[in-house]
Design an enzyme around this catalytic site. Sequence first.
Site, PDB file in Angstrom:
ATOM      1  N   TYR A   1     162.865  37.458  -2.208  1.00 54.95           N
ATOM      2  CA  TYR A   1     162.028  37.617  -0.879  1.00 54.95           C
ATOM      3  C   TYR A   1     163.032  39.049   0.113  1.00 54.95           C
ATOM      4  CZ  TYR A   1     158.973  35.828   2.718  1.00 54.95           C
ATOM      5  OH  TYR A   1     157.929  35.775   3.200  1.00 54.95           O
TER       6      TYR A   1
ATOM      7  N   LYS B   1     161.292  42.547   0.953  1.00 55.89           N
ATOM      8  CA  LYS B   1     160.394  42.057   2.686  1.00 55.89           C
ATOM      9  C   LYS B   1     161.423  43.670   3.402  1.00 55.89           C
ATOM     10  CE  LYS B   1     157.474  39.222   2.565  1.00 55.89           C
ATOM     11  NZ  LYS B   1     155.970  39.814   2.452  1.00 55.89           N
TER      12      LYS B   1
HETATM   13  P1  NAP Z   1     150.651  31.786   2.115  1.00 54.71           P
HETATM   14  O1  NAP Z   1     149.383  30.392   2.119  1.00 54.71           O
HETATM   15  O2  NAP Z   1     151.071  31.363   0.482  1.00 54.71           O
HETATM   16  O3  NAP Z   1     148.676  33.024   1.040  1.00 54.71           O
HETATM   17  C1  NAP Z   1     148.754  32.884   0.023  1.00 54.71           C
HETATM   18  C2  NAP Z   1     148.282  34.636  -0.176  1.00 54.71           C
HETATM   19  O4  NAP Z   1     148.182  35.122  -1.055  1.00 54.71           O
HETATM   20  C3  NAP Z   1     147.357  33.381  -0.559  1.00 54.71           C
HETATM   21  O5  NAP Z   1     145.640  32.661  -0.922  1.00 54.71           O
HETATM   22  C4  NAP Z   1     148.202  33.636  -2.359  1.00 54.71           C
HETATM   23  O6  NAP Z   1     146.860  33.135  -4.236  1.00 54.71           O
HETATM   24  C5  NAP Z   1     147.424  34.651  -2.304  1.00 54.71           C
HETATM   25  N1  NAP Z   1     148.520  35.088  -3.777  1.00 54.71           N
HETATM   26  C6  NAP Z   1     149.284  34.814  -4.329  1.00 54.71           C
HETATM   27  N2  NAP Z   1     150.122  36.109  -5.549  1.00 54.71           N
HETATM   28  C7  NAP Z   1     148.585  36.648  -5.468  1.00 54.71           C
HETATM   29  C8  NAP Z   1     148.309  38.061  -6.035  1.00 54.71           C
HETATM   30  N3  NAP Z   1     149.939  38.379  -7.008  1.00 54.71           N
HETATM   31  N4  NAP Z   1     147.422  39.237  -5.427  1.00 54.71           N
HETATM   32  C9  NAP Z   1     147.380  38.605  -4.651  1.00 54.71           C
HETATM   33  N5  NAP Z   1     146.996  37.385  -3.983  1.00 54.71           N
HETATM   34  C10 NAP Z   1     147.844  36.463  -4.130  1.00 54.71           C
HETATM   35  O7  NAP Z   1     151.344  32.145   2.408  1.00 54.71           O
HETATM   36  P2  NAP Z   1     151.380  32.789   4.014  1.00 54.71           P
HETATM   37  O8  NAP Z   1     152.708  32.084   4.657  1.00 54.71           O
HETATM   38  O9  NAP Z   1     149.743  33.131   4.891  1.00 54.71           O
HETATM   39  O10 NAP Z   1     152.049  34.352   3.958  1.00 54.71           O
HETATM   40  C11 NAP Z   1     151.841  35.787   4.065  1.00 54.71           C
HETATM   41  C12 NAP Z   1     151.878  37.091   4.292  1.00 54.71           C
HETATM   42  O11 NAP Z   1     153.054  36.603   4.962  1.00 54.71           O
HETATM   43  C13 NAP Z   1     152.944  36.365   2.701  1.00 54.71           C
HETATM   44  O12 NAP Z   1     153.017  38.105   2.452  1.00 54.71           O
HETATM   45  C14 NAP Z   1     154.603  36.438   3.795  1.00 54.71           C
HETATM   46  O13 NAP Z   1     155.588  36.612   2.911  1.00 54.71           O
HETATM   47  C15 NAP Z   1     154.242  36.559   4.781  1.00 54.71           C
HETATM   48  N6  NAP Z   1     155.017  35.249   5.849  1.00 54.71           N
HETATM   49  C16 NAP Z   1     155.003  34.269   5.810  1.00 54.71           C
HETATM   50  C17 NAP Z   1     155.681  33.989   6.836  1.00 54.71           C
HETATM   51  C18 NAP Z   1     155.138  32.411   7.529  1.00 54.71           C
HETATM   52  O14 NAP Z   1     155.974  31.780   7.531  1.00 54.71           O
HETATM   53  N7  NAP Z   1     154.530  31.505   6.459  1.00 54.71           N
HETATM   54  C19 NAP Z   1     157.149  33.977   6.996  1.00 54.71           C
HETATM   55  C20 NAP Z   1     156.865  35.083   6.903  1.00 54.71           C
HETATM   56  C21 NAP Z   1     156.200  36.416   6.110  1.00 54.71           C
HETATM   57  P3  NAP Z   1     147.130  31.580  -4.449  1.00 54.71           P
HETATM   58  O15 NAP Z   1     146.954  30.033  -2.847  1.00 54.71           O
HETATM   59  O16 NAP Z   1     145.970  30.856  -4.968  1.00 54.71           O
HETATM   60  O17 NAP Z   1     148.233  31.188  -5.536  1.00 54.71           O
END
Ligand code: NAP
Length: 246
Positions: A154, A158
């Site tokens: 991961y 990133k």
């Molecule tokens: P999340 O709640 O898991 O949402 C991610 C979304 O992407 C889900 O709707 C998921 O669908 C979809 N997805 C997964 N695989 C995919 C693919 N191959 N093609 C298209 N869509 C896909 O994640 P989040 O926490 O909102 O995170 C969003 C972004 O922010 C990510 O890039 C994550 O790395 C980054 N981020 C998050 C955090 C945090 O604390 N949450 C911190 C730093 C960075 P399904 O649910 O159906 O799998």
Amino acid sequence: MELKGRVALITGGARGIGKAIAECFARRGADIVVADISYDSAAETAKELAAYGIKTSALKLDVSKADEVAAGFGEIMSQFGRLDILVNNAGITRDGLLLRMKEEDWDAVIGINLKGVFLCSKEAVKVMVKQKYGRIINIASVVAFMGNPGQANYSASKAGIVGLTKTTAKEYASRGITANAVAPGFIATAMTDALAENVRQEMLKSIPAGAFGTAGDVANAVAFFAAPESSYVTGQVIHVNGGMYM
Ligand code: NAP
């Protein structure tokens, strides 16, 4: 910073941070394409966003598959005729210590988090170069800068996004296209809600602001880069982390 008349595509836009970005753009008047690996959840979010009086569309899109990405962009062009903003938000985790990490977990994370950004950016740039206008915003992470035990795949994906963002910015700055990244820290999501209380308290100690961020905090930083007024800002990273890394 209005986005009226602009068309925005948000990958992984059905829920979490992607959905908050889509809502933030919808409030500013942009037309929205919600792309997600699950069509049904993308369609549900697109339907909710239509309440803002904007045009919305749902797209079934696995960002790691080149043919699906090419077909998806074709669909967007036939429906909207242009694409102004791409937010590469889709991302997954498959955590494990380096010594135990399975090759398939490495490949899955790099394939979606990094190759997905490459595939979508390439298609977007084809359209944006012709328009002489575009905003690409990539969602990185604080772990790209700090590392994190258990997240070799991961954090590498990133950190790769940060390099890709800067190169995209340099290649297309003269064509009216900006490329920037937002690096969230710990954001309150279903994932952080599920943590044991002692783990949450340990995490909070590392955040000077004393609280997890919200998906809306991330969306506001993305909206800055997405605005037409931000035309002279490119190749940059905004850290949204309550001070845990600076
Ligand atoms: P999340 O709640 O898991 O949402 C991610 C979304 O992407 C889900 O709707 C998921 O669908 C979809 N997805 C997964 N695989 C995919 C693919 N191959 N093609 C298209 N869509 C896909 O994640 P989040 O926490 O909102 O995170 C969003 C972004 O922010 C990510 O890039 C994550 O790395 C980054 N981020 C998050 C955090 C945090 O604390 N949450 C911190 C730093 C960075 P399904 O649910 O159906 O799998």
